[in-house]
Scaffold this active site. Structure first.
Site, PDB file in Angstrom:
ATOM      1  CE1 TYR A 134      -3.296  -7.825  -9.932  1.00 66.15           C
ATOM      2  CE2 TYR A 134      -4.104  -8.651 -12.040  1.00 66.15           C
ATOM      3  CZ  TYR A 134      -3.138  -8.637 -11.060  1.00 66.15           C
ATOM      4  OH  TYR A 134      -2.012  -9.422 -11.184  1.00 66.15           O
TER       5      TYR A 134
ATOM      6  N   GLY B 246       6.672 -13.126  -4.437  1.00 68.86           N
ATOM      7  CA  GLY B 246       7.660 -12.365  -3.668  1.00 68.86           C
ATOM      8  C   GLY B 246       8.474 -13.265  -2.741  1.00 68.86           C
TER       9      GLY B 246
HETATM   10  P1  NDP Z   1       0.087 -12.995  -3.453  1.00 70.87           P
HETATM   11  O1  NDP Z   1      -1.274 -12.552  -3.055  1.00 70.87           O
HETATM   12  O2  NDP Z   1       0.539 -14.354  -3.059  1.00 70.87           O
HETATM   13  O3  NDP Z   1       1.166 -11.965  -2.948  1.00 70.87           O
HETATM   14  C1  NDP Z   1       0.894 -10.600  -2.886  1.00 70.87           C
HETATM   15  C2  NDP Z   1       1.747  -9.968  -1.818  1.00 70.87           C
HETATM   16  O4  NDP Z   1       1.437  -8.575  -1.769  1.00 70.87           O
HETATM   17  C3  NDP Z   1       1.490 -10.540  -0.427  1.00 70.87           C
HETATM   18  O5  NDP Z   1       2.733 -10.693   0.202  1.00 70.87           O
HETATM   19  C4  NDP Z   1       0.693  -9.446   0.243  1.00 70.87           C
HETATM   20  O6  NDP Z   1       0.877  -9.359   1.632  1.00 70.87           O
HETATM   21  C5  NDP Z   1       1.300  -8.218  -0.424  1.00 70.87           C
HETATM   22  N1  NDP Z   1       0.463  -7.029  -0.230  1.00 70.87           N
HETATM   23  C6  NDP Z   1      -0.830  -6.845  -0.543  1.00 70.87           C
HETATM   24  N2  NDP Z   1      -1.239  -5.635  -0.143  1.00 70.87           N
HETATM   25  C7  NDP Z   1      -0.170  -5.022   0.430  1.00 70.87           C
HETATM   26  C8  NDP Z   1       0.026  -3.762   1.055  1.00 70.87           C
HETATM   27  N3  NDP Z   1      -0.963  -2.867   1.193  1.00 70.87           N
HETATM   28  N4  NDP Z   1       1.257  -3.478   1.540  1.00 70.87           N
HETATM   29  C9  NDP Z   1       2.260  -4.376   1.448  1.00 70.87           C
HETATM   30  N5  NDP Z   1       2.122  -5.581   0.879  1.00 70.87           N
HETATM   31  C10 NDP Z   1       0.918  -5.903   0.382  1.00 70.87           C
HETATM   32  O7  NDP Z   1       0.106 -12.836  -5.040  1.00 70.87           O
HETATM   33  P2  NDP Z   1       1.242 -13.153  -6.155  1.00 70.87           P
HETATM   34  O8  NDP Z   1       2.470 -13.656  -5.538  1.00 70.87           O
HETATM   35  O9  NDP Z   1       0.575 -13.938  -7.211  1.00 70.87           O
HETATM   36  O10 NDP Z   1       1.471 -11.700  -6.747  1.00 70.87           O
HETATM   37  C11 NDP Z   1       2.720 -11.084  -6.791  1.00 70.87           C
HETATM   38  C12 NDP Z   1       2.844 -10.250  -8.048  1.00 70.87           C
HETATM   39  O11 NDP Z   1       2.771 -11.088  -9.192  1.00 70.87           O
HETATM   40  C13 NDP Z   1       1.762  -9.204  -8.223  1.00 70.87           C
HETATM   41  O12 NDP Z   1       2.364  -8.008  -8.695  1.00 70.87           O
HETATM   42  C14 NDP Z   1       0.871  -9.798  -9.297  1.00 70.87           C
HETATM   43  O13 NDP Z   1       0.204  -8.805 -10.032  1.00 70.87           O
HETATM   44  C15 NDP Z   1       1.886 -10.511 -10.136  1.00 70.87           C
HETATM   45  N6  NDP Z   1       1.405 -11.547 -11.017  1.00 70.87           N
HETATM   46  C16 NDP Z   1       0.835 -12.697 -10.523  1.00 70.87           C
HETATM   47  C17 NDP Z   1       0.396 -13.661 -11.394  1.00 70.87           C
HETATM   48  C18 NDP Z   1      -0.227 -14.911 -10.892  1.00 70.87           C
HETATM   49  O14 NDP Z   1      -0.635 -15.718 -11.740  1.00 70.87           O
HETATM   50  N7  NDP Z   1      -0.331 -15.146  -9.615  1.00 70.87           N
HETATM   51  C19 NDP Z   1       0.542 -13.505 -12.840  1.00 70.87           C
HETATM   52  C20 NDP Z   1       1.146 -12.272 -13.230  1.00 70.87           C
HETATM   53  C21 NDP Z   1       1.573 -11.359 -12.344  1.00 70.87           C
HETATM   54  P3  NDP Z   1       0.131 -10.350   2.683  1.00 70.87           P
HETATM   55  O15 NDP Z   1       0.956 -11.603   2.667  1.00 70.87           O
HETATM   56  O16 NDP Z   1       0.213  -9.596   3.954  1.00 70.87           O
HETATM   57  O17 NDP Z   1      -1.250 -10.555   2.181  1.00 70.87           O
END
Ligand code: NDP
Length: 315
Positions: A190, A15
């Protein structure tokens, strides 16, 4: 004028990288929809997003009340909405017991699917009203929910079954905390939530694309083995996973590259096709990927939509 894009979970990982990529073009104002205001502000500064190109707005997807408040606050800001990116997620692979959202839904599906489902439904009208040349609603998917891939076949596999746990409220009391009604498994929850994300995108497309012209799409950005997503995993996994993805599966992408891919799906004039699940090949070219049987099951998508509507109080 600049486009306005809301990105959930823009405080880290994919993000944040996407927020940076879009803000840097000078063509987008990024609304970082985050649960931790300070963390988001610091994150934006740390990657050098300039002040006029972003704002932070509070959103906790694990509370439907917060989702509704966010939608209201956004509307009051007077900004048009041109793109919405449902990106935030939690992954709890080592949890032995389920934990729950404010309304009592299992946390992974509650956050990743139900929170985003309500958010997207509430903001659909705002997207409709935008006069921007392209309007898009992007929901981040994953390979792990797709059982037609190698990664999707690592147990426990995603499986929504007949949705009996979800229909029962997913609360671990009257119903199971798992969508299919089975025993709690954090890793599976998940993957199930990601199948819900991909089904939701397709159901939006079927219901609203023709009428609204909005592009609905999902994507698998690649394996970004370094993000916070794996923070709950055991230390040995966190140590070995990035090199494993880099050198063995070769599915590894950096956060920057993955952010560029998601930014492309948000803003590239050539990626306006709706109902598509985008992936990238070895040369980093985008292509329309196939979803697994379950993740493209239209009947299940319709049922999921209806059950979810009831749970979030829209029906
Ligand atoms: P991160 O854990 O780095 O980012 C996840 C984000 O979601 C963080 O900003 C976190 O906030 C936020 N978050 C979690 N819970 C809540 C909540 N209750 N309300 C608001 N925000 C929330 O993971 P990624 O960047 O890897 O994941 C991002 C997307 O990419 C997800 O949809 C994941 O499924 C997808 N994805 C990731 C892959 C990977 O290899 N990493 C592969 C395929 C898909 P905070 O910073 O406060 O914790």
């Amino acid at each position: 004028r600049k486009g306005n894009v809301i990105i959930t979970g823009a405080s880290s990982g994919l993000g944040l990288a996407t927020a940076k990529a879009l803000a840097e073009t000078g063509e987008w104002h990024v609304i970082m929809a985050c649960r931790n205001f300070l963390k988001a502000e610091k994150a934006a500064k740390s990657v050098g997003i300039t002040k006029e190109n972003y704002s932070v707005m509070h959103l906790d997807l694990a509370s439907l009340e917060s989702v509704r408040q966010f939608a209201n606050t956004f509307r009051r800001s007077g900004r048009p909405l041109d793109a919405l990116v449902c990106n935030a997620a939690v992954y709890l692979p080592t949890a032995k017991e389920p934990t729950y959202t404010a309304e009592g839904f299992e946390l992974s599906v509650g956050t990743n699917h139900l929170g985003h489902f309500l958010l997207a439904r509430l903001l659909l009208d705002d997207l409709k009203q935008s006069d921007y040349p392209y309007k898009r609603l992007i929901i981040v998917g994953s390979i792990t929910g797709n059982t037609n891939t190698l990664a999707g076949n690592v147990p426990p596999k995603a499986n929504l079954g007949d949705l009996r746990g979800l229909a029962g409220g997913l609360n671990g009391i009257q119903s199971s905390a798992m969508i299919d009604g089975g025993d709690f498994d954090g890793a599976k929850a998940y993957k199930d939530s990601k199948v819900c994300n991909m089904l939701t995108m397709q159901e939006f497309h079927r219901r609203y694309h023709e009428e609204t012209g909005i592009t609905f799409a999902s994507l698998y950005p690649g394996c970004i083995a370094t993000t916070g997503l794996f923070r709950e995993h055991i230390p040995l996994f966190r140590l070995l996973f990035p090199p494993f993805q880099k050198y063995i599966t070769k599915g590894y992408v950096s956060e920057e590259e993955a952010g560029g891919r998601l930014a492309q799906v948000v803003s590239d004039p050539s990626l306006t096709k709706s109902g598509v699940y985008w992936s990238w090949n070895k040369n980093s070219e985008s292509f329309e990927n196939q979803l697994s049987k379950e993740a493209s099951d239209a009947e299940k998508a319709r049922k999921l939509w209806e059950v979810s509507e009831k749970l979030v109080g829209l029906a």
